[in-house]
Design a protein around this motif. Structure first.
Motif, PDB file in Angstrom:
ATOM      1  N   SER A  11       0.792  -1.532  -0.371  1.00 23.95           N
ATOM      2  CA  SER A  11      -0.367   0.173  -0.194  1.00 23.95           C
ATOM      3  C   SER A  11       0.866   1.597   0.156  1.00 23.95           C
ATOM      4  CB  SER A  11      -1.167  -0.249   1.375  1.00 23.95           C
ATOM      5  OG  SER A  11      -2.135  -1.196   1.037  1.00 23.95           O
ATOM      6  N   TRP A  12       0.250   2.779  -0.998  1.00 23.50           N
ATOM      7  CA  TRP A  12       0.769   3.733  -0.928  1.00 23.50           C
ATOM      8  C   TRP A  12       1.220   3.973   1.137  1.00 23.50           C
ATOM      9  CZ3 TRP A  12       4.284   4.506  -4.153  1.00 23.50           C
ATOM     10  CH2 TRP A  12       4.398   4.659  -5.810  1.00 23.50           C
ATOM     11  N   SER A  13       1.793   5.144   1.168  1.00 25.93           N
ATOM     12  CA  SER A  13       2.397   5.568   2.018  1.00 25.93           C
ATOM     13  C   SER A  13       1.042   7.088   2.366  1.00 25.93           C
ATOM     14  CB  SER A  13       3.251   6.102   2.550  1.00 25.93           C
ATOM     15  OG  SER A  13       3.940   7.113   2.249  1.00 25.93           O
ATOM     16  N   GLU A  14       0.835   7.323   3.051  1.00 21.90           N
ATOM     17  CA  GLU A  14       1.145   9.180   3.147  1.00 21.90           C
ATOM     18  C   GLU A  14       1.416  10.040   2.716  1.00 21.90           C
ATOM     19  OE1 GLU A  14      -2.636   9.997   4.135  1.00 21.90           O
ATOM     20  OE2 GLU A  14      -3.328   8.358   3.855  1.00 21.90           O
ATOM     21  N   CYS A  15       0.899  11.168   2.218  1.00 22.39           N
ATOM     22  CA  CYS A  15       1.729  11.741   1.050  1.00 22.39           C
ATOM     23  C   CYS A  15       2.305  12.935   2.161  1.00 22.39           C
ATOM     24  CB  CYS A  15       1.089  12.384   0.267  1.00 22.39           C
ATOM     25  SG  CYS A  15       2.466  13.773  -0.583  1.00 22.39           S
ATOM     26  N   ALA A  16       4.267  12.699   2.735  1.00 18.07           N
ATOM     27  CA  ALA A  16       4.800  13.296   3.665  1.00 18.07           C
ATOM     28  C   ALA A  16       6.268  13.755   2.964  1.00 18.07           C
ATOM     29  CB  ALA A  16       4.773  12.298   4.627  1.00 18.07           C
ATOM     30  N   THR A  17       6.106  15.421   2.869  1.00 19.03           N
ATOM     31  CA  THR A  17       7.430  16.146   2.261  1.00 19.03           C
ATOM     32  C   THR A  17       7.431  16.206   0.726  1.00 19.03           C
ATOM     33  OG1 THR A  17       9.002  14.038   2.748  1.00 19.03           O
ATOM     34  CG2 THR A  17       8.891  15.826   4.720  1.00 19.03           C
TER      35      THR A  17
ATOM     36  N   THR B 103       6.033   5.638  -0.347  1.00 19.16           N
ATOM     37  CA  THR B 103       6.624   5.440  -0.791  1.00 19.16           C
ATOM     38  C   THR B 103       5.741   3.919  -0.142  1.00 19.16           C
ATOM     39  OG1 THR B 103       6.737   5.274   1.737  1.00 19.16           O
ATOM     40  CG2 THR B 103       8.548   5.924  -0.030  1.00 19.16           C
ATOM     41  N   ARG B 104       6.297   2.811  -1.186  1.00 13.79           N
ATOM     42  CA  ARG B 104       5.476   1.603  -1.360  1.00 13.79           C
ATOM     43  C   ARG B 104       6.378   0.436  -0.959  1.00 13.79           C
ATOM     44  NH1 ARG B 104       2.975   0.466  -6.776  1.00 13.79           N
ATOM     45  NH2 ARG B 104       4.709  -0.956  -7.007  1.00 13.79           N
ATOM     46  N   ALA B 105       5.842  -0.499   0.340  1.00 13.80           N
ATOM     47  CA  ALA B 105       7.146  -1.593  -0.037  1.00 13.80           C
ATOM     48  C   ALA B 105       6.069  -2.492  -0.337  1.00 13.80           C
ATOM     49  CB  ALA B 105       7.467  -1.792   2.017  1.00 13.80           C
ATOM     50  N   ASP B 106       6.748  -3.221  -1.906  1.00 16.21           N
ATOM     51  CA  ASP B 106       6.617  -4.672  -2.669  1.00 16.21           C
ATOM     52  C   ASP B 106       7.115  -5.983  -2.295  1.00 16.21           C
ATOM     53  OD1 ASP B 106       5.300  -3.118  -3.368  1.00 16.21           O
ATOM     54  OD2 ASP B 106       5.929  -2.785  -5.908  1.00 16.21           O
ATOM     55  N   LYS B 107       6.982  -6.906  -1.797  1.00 24.01           N
ATOM     56  CA  LYS B 107       6.874  -8.093  -1.360  1.00 24.01           C
ATOM     57  C   LYS B 107       7.260  -8.880  -2.447  1.00 24.01           C
ATOM     58  CE  LYS B 107       5.710  -8.119   3.556  1.00 24.01           C
ATOM     59  NZ  LYS B 107       4.995  -8.593   4.655  1.00 24.01           N
ATOM     60  N   LEU B 108       8.431 -10.033  -2.226  1.00 19.92           N
ATOM     61  CA  LEU B 108       9.264 -11.172  -3.646  1.00 19.92           C
ATOM     62  C   LEU B 108       8.009 -11.861  -3.460  1.00 19.92           C
ATOM     63  CD1 LEU B 108      11.376 -10.995  -5.229  1.00 19.92           C
ATOM     64  CD2 LEU B 108      12.475 -12.886  -3.915  1.00 19.92           C
ATOM     65  N   LYS B 109       7.525 -12.379  -4.682  1.00 22.05           N
ATOM     66  CA  LYS B 109       6.408 -13.492  -4.394  1.00 22.05           C
ATOM     67  C   LYS B 109       7.336 -14.885  -4.769  1.00 22.05           C
ATOM     68  CE  LYS B 109       2.700 -11.453  -7.308  1.00 22.05           C
ATOM     69  NZ  LYS B 109       1.832 -11.697  -8.119  1.00 22.05           N
TER      70      LYS B 109
ATOM     71  N   THR C  69      12.523  -6.949  -0.875  1.00 20.85           N
ATOM     72  CA  THR C  69      11.752  -6.558  -0.506  1.00 20.85           C
ATOM     73  C   THR C  69      12.215  -5.152  -1.446  1.00 20.85           C
ATOM     74  OG1 THR C  69      11.126  -7.551   1.874  1.00 20.85           O
ATOM     75  CG2 THR C  69      10.660  -4.609   1.335  1.00 20.85           C
ATOM     76  N   ARG C  70      11.144  -4.850  -2.200  1.00 20.51           N
ATOM     77  CA  ARG C  70      11.898  -3.674  -3.029  1.00 20.51           C
ATOM     78  C   ARG C  70      10.786  -2.293  -2.220  1.00 20.51           C
ATOM     79  NH1 ARG C  70       8.787  -4.634  -9.146  1.00 20.51           N
ATOM     80  NH2 ARG C  70       7.079  -4.006  -8.053  1.00 20.51           N
ATOM     81  N   VAL C  71      11.718  -0.973  -2.402  1.00 21.78           N
ATOM     82  CA  VAL C  71      10.749   0.400  -2.190  1.00 21.78           C
ATOM     83  C   VAL C  71      10.379   1.253  -2.948  1.00 21.78           C
ATOM     84  CG1 VAL C  71      10.812   2.355  -0.662  1.00 21.78           C
ATOM     85  CG2 VAL C  71      11.814  -0.142   0.263  1.00 21.78           C
ATOM     86  N   ILE C  72       9.418   1.804  -3.450  1.00 24.23           N
ATOM     87  CA  ILE C  72       8.995   2.494  -4.150  1.00 24.23           C
ATOM     88  C   ILE C  72       9.126   3.949  -3.827  1.00 24.23           C
ATOM     89  CG2 ILE C  72       7.547   2.752  -6.504  1.00 24.23           C
ATOM     90  CD1 ILE C  72       9.031   0.318  -6.783  1.00 24.23           C
ATOM     91  N   LYS C  73       9.225   4.498  -4.116  1.00 20.64           N
ATOM     92  CA  LYS C  73       9.083   6.295  -4.130  1.00 20.64           C
ATOM     93  C   LYS C  73       8.455   6.825  -5.625  1.00 20.64           C
ATOM     94  CE  LYS C  73      13.103   6.630  -1.010  1.00 20.64           C
ATOM     95  NZ  LYS C  73      14.010   6.427  -0.385  1.00 20.64           N
TER      96      LYS C  73
END
Length: 81
Positions: free
Chosen positions: A16-22, A26-32, A42-46
C-alpha cells in the motif's frame, strides 16, 4: 530470452502507498514465492506527490460510484418529464 529466464523474473506483491509526506509517497513490495530467489526480498518504490492528495483507491472508487449514482438520478428525471 527463453521461457526459463522469463519464468524466473523478479515478481512482487504490491504493498500500500504511504500518506503523502514531504512531497513523497513510498510503497514496500514483497517478493512472490514463485520469483527467482536471487531477487531482493523487498523493494521500496518512491513516488512524488502533492501533500493533501491521496492515491487511495477506495476514495477514488467512492467518487466514481457517486458520479454513477448522479448520472442515473439525472437520467430518471429526464425520463419522467
Amino acid at each position: 530470452m527463453n521461457w526459463l529466464s522469463y519464468n524466473t523474473a523478479c515478481r512482487y506483491e504490491k504493498g500500500s502507498w504511504s500518506e503523502c509526506a514531504t512531497g513523497q509517497m513510498t510503497r514496500a513490495d514483497k517478493l512472490k514465492a514463485s520469483s527467482d530467489p536471487s531477487c531482493e526480498a523487498t523493494r521500496v518504490i518512491k513516488k512524488n506527490c502533492k501533500p493533501g492528495k491521496s492515491k487511495d483507491k477506495s476514495a477514488k472508487e467512492q467518487r466514481k460510484n457517486k458520479d454513477k449514482g448522479n448520472f442515473f438520478k439525472k437520467l430518471s428525471k429526464k425520463q419522467s418529464k
